[in-house]
Each structure stands twice: as C-alpha cells, then as structure tokens.
Design an enzyme around this catalytic site. Structure first.
Site, PDB file in Angstrom:
ATOM      1  CG  ASN A  13      -1.700   1.268   1.381  1.00  0.00           C
ATOM      2  OD1 ASN A  13      -1.767   2.071   0.450  1.00  0.00           O
ATOM      3  ND2 ASN A  13      -2.311   1.475   2.538  1.00  0.00           N
ATOM      4  CE  LYS A  15       0.045   3.234   4.767  1.00  0.00           C
ATOM      5  NZ  LYS A  15       0.193   3.333   6.211  1.00  0.00           N
ATOM      6  CG  HIS A  98      -5.549   2.161   5.220  1.00  0.00           C
ATOM      7  ND1 HIS A  98      -5.073   3.081   6.128  1.00  0.00           N
ATOM      8  CD2 HIS A  98      -4.576   1.231   5.080  1.00  0.00           C
ATOM      9  CE1 HIS A  98      -3.860   2.715   6.505  1.00  0.00           C
ATOM     10  NE2 HIS A  98      -3.537   1.601   5.897  1.00  0.00           N
ATOM     11  CD  GLU A 100      -2.570   5.618   6.682  1.00  0.00           C
ATOM     12  OE1 GLU A 100      -2.606   5.631   5.446  1.00  0.00           O
ATOM     13  OE2 GLU A 100      -1.634   5.098   7.331  1.00  0.00           O
ATOM     14  CD  GLU A 170      -3.293  -2.234   7.309  1.00  0.00           C
ATOM     15  OE1 GLU A 170      -2.274  -2.575   6.719  1.00  0.00           O
ATOM     16  OE2 GLU A 170      -3.805  -1.111   7.179  1.00  0.00           O
ATOM     17  N   GLY A 176       2.668   2.526  10.638  1.00  0.00           N
ATOM     18  CA  GLY A 176       3.611   3.626  10.442  1.00  0.00           C
ATOM     19  C   GLY A 176       4.331   4.049  11.710  1.00  0.00           C
ATOM     20  CB  SER A 216       5.429  -1.727  11.779  1.00  0.00           C
ATOM     21  OG  SER A 216       5.043  -0.378  12.004  1.00  0.00           O
TER      22      SER A 216
HETATM   23  P1  13P Z   1       3.229   0.474   7.572  1.00  0.00           P
HETATM   24  O1  13P Z   1       3.702  -0.844   6.996  1.00  0.00           O
HETATM   25  O2  13P Z   1       3.984   1.652   7.038  1.00  0.00           O
HETATM   26  O3  13P Z   1       3.153   0.429   9.060  1.00  0.00           O
HETATM   27  O4  13P Z   1       1.743   0.668   7.051  1.00  0.00           O
HETATM   28  C1  13P Z   1       0.855  -0.370   7.171  1.00  0.00           C
HETATM   29  C2  13P Z   1      -0.359  -0.033   6.428  1.00  0.00           C
HETATM   30  O5  13P Z   1      -1.091   0.864   6.798  1.00  0.00           O
HETATM   31  C3  13P Z   1      -0.637  -0.783   5.204  1.00  0.00           C
HETATM   32  O6  13P Z   1      -1.913  -0.507   4.737  1.00  0.00           O
END
Ligand code: 13P
Length: 255
Positions: A13, A15, A98, A100, A170, A176, A216
């Site tokens: 992903n 982002k 997601h 976010e 997640e 992140g 992560s």
């Molecule tokens: P990270 O791997 O950067 O922690 O992000 C995970 C994520 O949100 C994947 O959708």
C-alpha cells in the site's frame, strides 16, 4: 485449520507516495525480484500511478490495485473515483476502509460496506481493512471491535462474492509507528477476523478467506508473522516503497 486452503497475498500500500518517475523506477526494480513468487503479489498505488503501474506490470505476476473507490457508479461527487472507472482501466484490486481513511476522511463502517459492495459489483477484488486503536485494545475491546468491523464491512456480501475479498487486520497503533504487533497478537487478531467470518458464513468458508496482517511489517519480521496459522499475507506500507524489502516479504509469503 489448513493454510493451504487460502492463497497468500502480499500487497503493498503505497499510500500518498511516489510521483510517476519514482513509481516507474520502483516497479522496474521490483519486477525481477518478485518474478518467481508463488504468492499473489499486489501493488496498491495512488490513482495518478495506476496507468503507469498497469503498463509496466503487463505480462508480469504483479497485480495492480487502487487505494480507495467511491460507492456510486457516477455523478456529482467531485474528486471521487468509481469502482467501474478502476475496473475499466484493468485495475484488479482496491483497498477499502484503511484506518487512515476512517481517521482522516470520515470513513465509517457503513461507507466501508457500501464501497466494498460497489467494488465487488464492478468485478474488483477488495482488500478490506479492520483494526483497533490502542485505546480500544487497552479497554479490552479488540475482539468485539474486530468482529463488529468485519461483519459490518461484509454486510450483504454473498458467500460467492467472498471469494474476491481479502481482509487485512491492521491494528491502528502498529501502522507507520515502527511498533509491530507481536506474531501472537497478529495471529490472535486475524483469528478474531476469521471467527467473525465463520459466524456469518460458516467455518468451512472462513477457512478459505485470506486474512492479511498489516502494521510495520518489514523484511526483518515478516518470516515470523507469516509463519502464523492465521496470517495469510501482509498489507505493507513503508516497506513496500523499497523493492528489496518488499521482495523479501514476498519471498517469505512464498514459503
Ligand atoms: P506500515 O507498513 O507503514 O506500518 O503501514 C501499514 C499499512 O497501513 C498498510 O496498509
């Protein structure tokens, strides 16, 4: 329990990262590194990189996904992209719900469900995300929340459509942050998600659903996470932006 019943899916992903030139370079670097994967390899990229990604991955084992879609087919929804627009381009996957999007863009369990249904109807495969915040975990609501989010996201999804669904667990506190859930926490969370699927569709169906872990995941911890019985893949943010790291995770998913 049998992991062989469900395909391992390793999805990046990206982002809101990578301009067109950077995307091109990353995909070109990635292609040979993941070419012999036995798991499904997906890159979910910003809308502006979809065309580039589709072009560059033609004839390869890399599938292309978007990071969101709207639930209406068309209309006065300035700034939105419909599921049909994606499938018409040749996009195969879409990430829905997601954390976010839930956190910054007002996504709710209802709109996650509507988007999921629209994406399925347009013929897309959906990676639908669920996960608890740190506060919810500390209050002891992880199981309740994961089961609720999973069932809400899948409302009115038929058992047949479920074949085109991947669920990503997640934990919000692990995204992140560099804080990864332990392999046992990931396995437990994924287990709650599978149990929710079993409560609605039956155990046999739930055994066939791919449940990813995300948060992560990286080249150093992927082996342990992916070795868990309920962890059928990964949704990878930061580490998917580096071809060798992503390739290491793909390798772990191919074992
Ligand atoms: P990270 O791997 O950067 O922690 O992000 C995970 C994520 O949100 C994947 O959708």
């Amino acid at each position: 329990m049998n992991k062989e019943l469900r395909p391992c899916v390793i999805a990046g992903n990206w982002k809101m990262n990578k301009n067109r030139l950077e995307a091109k370079a990353l995909i070109e670097e990635m292609k040979p590194l993941v070419a012999d994967a036995s798991c499904e390899v997906v890159i979910c990229v910003p809308y502006t990189n979809l065309e580039t990604a589709l072009e560059l991955t033609k004839g390869t084992n890399i599938k292309v996904g978007a990071e969101n879609c709207h639930f209406k087919k068309s209309g006065a929804y300035t700034g939105e992209i419909s599921a049909e627009m994606l499938s018409e381009m040749g996009v195969e996957y879409v990430v829905i719900g997601h954390s976010e999007r839930r956190q910054y863009f007002g996504e709710t369990d209802q709109t996650v469900n509507l988007r999921t249904l629209a994406a399925l109807e347009a013929g897309l495969k959906v990676i639908v995300c669920v996960g608890e915040t740190l506060e919810q975990r500390e209050l002891g609501y992880t199981e309740t929340l994961l089961k609720f989010q999973t069932k809400m996201a899948l409302t009115n999804v038929t058992a047949d459509q479920l074949k085109n669904i991947v669920i990503a667990y997640e934990p919000v506190w692990a995204i992140g942050t560099g804080v990864t859930a332990t392999a046992d926490q990931a396995d437990e969370g994924n287990g709650y998600v599978r149990a929710a699927v079993a409560e609605v569709y039956g155990k046999a169906v739930a055994e066939t659903v791919t449940v990813q872990y995300g948060g992560s995941m990286n080249a150093g911890n992927c082996d342990e996470l992916l070795s868990k019985i309920n962890v059928d893949g990964g949704l990878i943010g930061g580490a998917s932006l580096k071809a060798p790291d992503f390739a290491t995770i793909v390798k772990a998913g191919s074992k």
